[in-house]
Design an enzyme around this catalytic site. Structure first.
Site, PDB file in Angstrom:
ATOM      1  N   TYR A 140      56.632  62.549 159.473  1.00  0.00           N
ATOM      2  CA  TYR A 140      56.894  61.783 160.690  1.00  0.00           C
ATOM      3  C   TYR A 140      57.539  62.645 161.777  1.00  0.00           C
ATOM      4  O   TYR A 140      57.844  62.155 162.856  1.00  0.00           O
ATOM      5  CB  TYR A 140      57.820  60.593 160.382  1.00  0.00           C
ATOM      6  CG  TYR A 140      57.110  59.410 159.766  1.00  0.00           C
ATOM      7  CD1 TYR A 140      56.488  59.523 158.527  1.00  0.00           C
ATOM      8  CD2 TYR A 140      57.057  58.180 160.411  1.00  0.00           C
ATOM      9  CE1 TYR A 140      55.844  58.434 157.953  1.00  0.00           C
ATOM     10  CE2 TYR A 140      56.412  57.093 159.846  1.00  0.00           C
ATOM     11  CZ  TYR A 140      55.808  57.226 158.622  1.00  0.00           C
ATOM     12  OH  TYR A 140      55.177  56.152 158.061  1.00  0.00           O
ATOM     13  N   LYS A 192      55.674  65.086 145.422  1.00  0.00           N
ATOM     14  CA  LYS A 192      54.477  65.703 144.815  1.00  0.00           C
ATOM     15  C   LYS A 192      54.795  67.177 144.661  1.00  0.00           C
ATOM     16  O   LYS A 192      54.197  68.036 145.319  1.00  0.00           O
ATOM     17  CB  LYS A 192      53.258  65.529 145.739  1.00  0.00           C
ATOM     18  CG  LYS A 192      52.518  64.228 145.603  1.00  0.00           C
ATOM     19  CD  LYS A 192      51.736  64.079 144.308  1.00  0.00           C
ATOM     20  CE  LYS A 192      50.460  64.917 144.316  1.00  0.00           C
ATOM     21  NZ  LYS A 192      49.632  64.630 143.110  1.00  0.00           N
ATOM     22  N   ASP A 225      51.860  59.764 142.975  1.00  0.00           N
ATOM     23  CA  ASP A 225      50.695  59.048 142.436  1.00  0.00           C
ATOM     24  C   ASP A 225      51.062  58.331 141.132  1.00  0.00           C
ATOM     25  O   ASP A 225      50.712  57.171 140.924  1.00  0.00           O
ATOM     26  CB  ASP A 225      49.483  59.988 142.270  1.00  0.00           C
ATOM     27  CG  ASP A 225      49.818  61.315 141.611  1.00  0.00           C
ATOM     28  OD1 ASP A 225      51.013  61.588 141.345  1.00  0.00           O
ATOM     29  OD2 ASP A 225      48.881  62.105 141.363  1.00  0.00           O
ATOM     30  N   ASP A 249      57.048  55.181 152.994  1.00  0.00           N
ATOM     31  CA  ASP A 249      56.292  54.178 153.748  1.00  0.00           C
ATOM     32  C   ASP A 249      55.256  53.517 152.841  1.00  0.00           C
ATOM     33  O   ASP A 249      55.159  52.293 152.766  1.00  0.00           O
ATOM     34  CB  ASP A 249      55.607  54.856 154.943  1.00  0.00           C
ATOM     35  CG  ASP A 249      54.756  53.872 155.723  1.00  0.00           C
ATOM     36  OD1 ASP A 249      55.267  52.781 156.026  1.00  0.00           O
ATOM     37  OD2 ASP A 249      53.589  54.194 156.009  1.00  0.00           O
ATOM     38  N   ASP A 253      55.277  49.446 150.907  1.00  0.00           N
ATOM     39  CA  ASP A 253      54.261  48.394 151.062  1.00  0.00           C
ATOM     40  C   ASP A 253      53.799  47.921 149.689  1.00  0.00           C
ATOM     41  O   ASP A 253      53.637  46.716 149.445  1.00  0.00           O
ATOM     42  CB  ASP A 253      53.053  48.895 151.873  1.00  0.00           C
ATOM     43  CG  ASP A 253      53.169  48.525 153.361  1.00  0.00           C
ATOM     44  OD1 ASP A 253      54.294  48.243 153.814  1.00  0.00           O
ATOM     45  OD2 ASP A 253      52.134  48.508 154.057  1.00  0.00           O
TER      46      ASP A 253
HETATM   47  C1  IPM Z   1      57.109  50.745 158.496  1.00  0.00           C
HETATM   48  C2  IPM Z   1      55.897  50.827 159.375  1.00  0.00           C
HETATM   49  C3  IPM Z   1      56.096  51.928 160.381  1.00  0.00           C
HETATM   50  C4  IPM Z   1      56.255  53.237 159.646  1.00  0.00           C
HETATM   51  C5  IPM Z   1      54.961  51.999 161.413  1.00  0.00           C
HETATM   52  C6  IPM Z   1      54.756  50.706 162.126  1.00  0.00           C
HETATM   53  C7  IPM Z   1      55.193  53.123 162.391  1.00  0.00           C
HETATM   54  O1  IPM Z   1      54.764  51.009 158.614  1.00  0.00           O
HETATM   55  O2  IPM Z   1      58.208  50.503 159.029  1.00  0.00           O
HETATM   56  O3  IPM Z   1      56.971  50.890 157.296  1.00  0.00           O
HETATM   57  O4  IPM Z   1      55.273  53.914 159.354  1.00  0.00           O
HETATM   58  O5  IPM Z   1      57.389  53.595 159.358  1.00  0.00           O
HETATM   59 MG    MG Z   2      55.133  50.875 156.526  1.00  0.00          MG
END
Ligand code: IPM
Ligand code: MG
Length: 350
Positions: A140, A192, A225, A249, A253
């Site tokens: 990032y 990794k 992974d 990130d 999710d």
């Molecule tokens: C998160 C989101 C953000 C990230 C995006 C929207 C830039 O996916 O907060 O997890 O990648 O950090």
């Molecule tokens: Mg995210």
């Protein structure tokens, strides 16, 4: 880890943002006010930032906004994102800019399977872990570039930047958290190291160094992974996970999915040195598909204000929110309710 404050009024910058961000944030504020009554109160300043503003006048985050937000004690963020805005503009120009400008080196993302919520896993077990995602570095960083774009000789680089300072800050936070949490007292580092031999080596060195200061906390290592496999097959094995920005990130999710959807997942972008405001936000996005219908679930936004209270050391008030959320989910998770109704149901339990 928490910022003890003697202040009786905390100044909060509110960036409700786009889509359902605008719908869930007021519910979270109402819950925050009530939960904190008697302990602390909040003075909110709304900032008109996000896609609407950008589409209106082309502004993302001006220096004035940034300076003004920087004066506040904390930031509440709803969500940013809009299909009318090219991907990357709001993310880089607003959300990531805030995380970087306020040096929010730890992105803390707890995942918990609440009783009453069904996980997509057949045997989910008792899921309760937290991901400490490094927040200002890795892929990032924004380092890199693209040249010869549009030709058949285009070249792009995207550099993963990892500093001893930034990695140690996240790793130390993870060990502190593992020590404090009522869990297995374990930190799992995810990376990794078999491929990212440079960044991976730095991360491992830091883990080994920091772990010596925490003899009461165990640690292990998983490749990213392999970590996804464990997260989908045995998520209860985790206590605290520490990882870089991009792996964090992706994993959070997945973590949100295994606990029944990111509608319940909150996060804190923490300025560990307490020199700048920390930012509290639900993990979900602006959800344009359901925006404007008042059907978004405000629970993640509400849990994020509990994290705000914890940040300032108001654990009792935070726990009141956690208990109210748990009770609400246990009783009502399967019912169809409006955003405001869910907010009220939680608030009424405080
Ligand atoms: C998160 C989101 C953000 C990230 C995006 C929207 C830039 O996916 O907060 O997890 O990648 O950090
Ligand atoms: Mg995210």
């Amino acid at each position: 880890m928490t910022q003890q404050t003697s202040k009786k009024i905390l100044n909060i910058a509110v960036i409700a943002g786009d889509g359902i961000g605008k719908e869930v944030t007021p519910e979270a504020q109402a819950v925050l006010d009530k939960a904190a009554q008697g302990d602390v109160s909040f003075n909110y300043t709304d900032y008109d930032l996000g896609a609407e503003r950008y589409l209106r006048d082309g502004t993302l985050l001006t220096d004035e906004d940034l300076a003004s937000i920087g004066e506040k004690d904390a930031i509440l963020l709803g969500a940013v994102g809009d299909p009318r805005v090219t991907s990357g503009i709001l993310e880089r120009g607003l959300l990531i800019k805030l995380r970087f400008a306020f040096d929010q080196g730890v992105n803390l993302r707890p995942s918990k399977l609440y009783p009453g919520v069904s996980s997509p896993l057949k045997n989910p077990g008792d899921i309760d872990f937290a991901v400490v995602r490094e927040g200002t570095e890795g892929l990032y960083s924004g380092m890199g570039g693209i040249i010869r774009r549009g030709t058949d000789q285009a070249i792009a680089t995207e550099i993963s930047m990892n500093t001893e300072f930034g990695v140690e800050r996240a790793v130390r936070y993870a060990f502190e958290l593992a020590r404090k949490r009522d869990g297995k007292k374990n930190v799992t580092m995810v990376n990794k190291t078999n491929v990212l031999v440079h960044a991976g080596a730095l991360w491992l060195d830091v883990m080994e160094k920091v772990a010596k200061d925490y003899p009461d906390v165990t640690w292990d290592y998983l490749h990213a992974d392999a970590c996804t496999i464990f997260m989908a097959t045995n998520p209860s094995r985790f206590d605290v996970i520490v990882t870089d920005n991009l792996f964090g990130d992706v994993l959070t999710d997945l973590a949100g999915a295994v606990v029944g959807g990111i509608g319940y997942s909150a996060s804190a972008n923490i300025n560990v040195a307490n020199e700048h405001p920390s930012m509290f936000e639900p993990i979900h996005g602006s959800a344009p598909d359901i925006a404007g219908k008042s059907i978004a679930n405000p629970t993640a936004a509400i849990v994020s204000v509990a994290m705000l209270l914890e940040h300032f050391g108001y654990d009792a008030a935070a726990n009141r929110i956690h208990r109210a959320v748990e009770a609400d989910i246990a009783e009502n998770a399967s019912k169809k309710r409006s955003t405001h109704q869910i907010g009220q149901d939680i608030l009424n339990r405080l």
